[in-house]
Design an enzyme around this catalytic site. Sequence first.
Site, mmCIF file in Angstrom:
data_model
loop_
_atom_site.group_PDB
_atom_site.id
_atom_site.type_symbol
_atom_site.label_atom_id
_atom_site.label_comp_id
_atom_site.label_asym_id
_atom_site.label_seq_id
_atom_site.Cartn_x
_atom_site.Cartn_y
_atom_site.Cartn_z
ATOM 1 N N ASP A 1 0.931 -1.304 0.083
ATOM 2 C CA ASP A 1 0.144 0.056 0.149
ATOM 3 C C ASP A 1 0.703 1.252 -0.083
ATOM 4 O O ASP A 1 1.896 1.192 0.636
ATOM 5 C CB ASP A 1 -0.945 0.130 1.203
ATOM 6 C CG ASP A 1 -2.041 -0.686 1.004
ATOM 7 O OD1 ASP A 1 -2.362 -1.538 -0.072
ATOM 8 O OD2 ASP A 1 -3.204 -0.560 1.903
ATOM 9 N N HIS B 1 3.677 -2.171 3.964
ATOM 10 C CA HIS B 1 3.838 -0.725 3.589
ATOM 11 C C HIS B 1 5.288 -0.782 3.500
ATOM 12 O O HIS B 1 5.768 -0.199 4.290
ATOM 13 C CB HIS B 1 3.277 0.108 4.715
ATOM 14 C CG HIS B 1 1.803 0.203 4.947
ATOM 15 N ND1 HIS B 1 1.054 -1.123 5.543
ATOM 16 C CD2 HIS B 1 0.724 0.943 4.528
ATOM 17 C CE1 HIS B 1 -0.069 -0.733 5.634
ATOM 18 N NE2 HIS B 1 -0.329 0.421 4.873
HETATM 19 ZN ZN LIG Z 1 -2.709 3.377 2.772
#
Ligand SMILES: [Zn+2]
Length: 228
Positions: free
Chosen positions: A47, A194
């Site tokens: 993400d 992430h």
């Molecule tokens: Zn995000």
Amino acid sequence: MGSILIVIALVVGYGTKRVIQTRSWQITGDLVSRVETDERVVALTFDDGPTDADADAVLDVLADRNVPATFYVNGKDAEQNSSTMQRIIAGGHEIGNHTWSHRSMVFVSPSTVADEIESTDEVIREAGYDGPLTFRPPHGKKLITLPMYLAEHDRLTVTWDVAYEDWSGKPQSSQNLTDATVEDIRPGSIILLHPWFGRTTTQGAIGPVIDQLQEQGYRFVTVSELIR
Ligand SMILES: [Zn+2]
């Protein structure tokens, strides 16, 4: 009377919070957080970003192992880091829409929802990507206007079932993050990491997570392949 109102407020407040936060359901439109299967397949998703400064740390690891991933990008970062977008596309990965600015999509007007999603679609398509384009809300949170837009436009919402809060500083080390991630995997899982913006702890976990799961017989596919 006052206490009844407090109870009602608590129930409504709790219910709304649940609707916003639950990753496996939304008020309208299709949402997937994992897939029911006996086959040892999983999807690796990344993400935010992308960020050119981290491209080698993320994409070389995948290329070395010949593993496809799905990248939920923010339009503003995709626009500013176009060389990484080109590498993601050339690497045969899937790209998803994660809004333009990563703003909260909970209490938002329909026009904000449309702006955030459509401007991001545009940047992704202009980069030359012509594959499937699912959507993932920032922090996985949604309430009413966002799901209504997605349902109207026949867009699939994709969340995840395996994540270890690597956005919050919870994992102390790549080893720590690898162990927690591998432990939670089931056939059909969607993993969230992430790795952008210099998150070296997460970057260091990508290779070990892939290696350990492959040793357990898991195969990596993109989100759209997993859903098919
Ligand atoms: Zn995000």
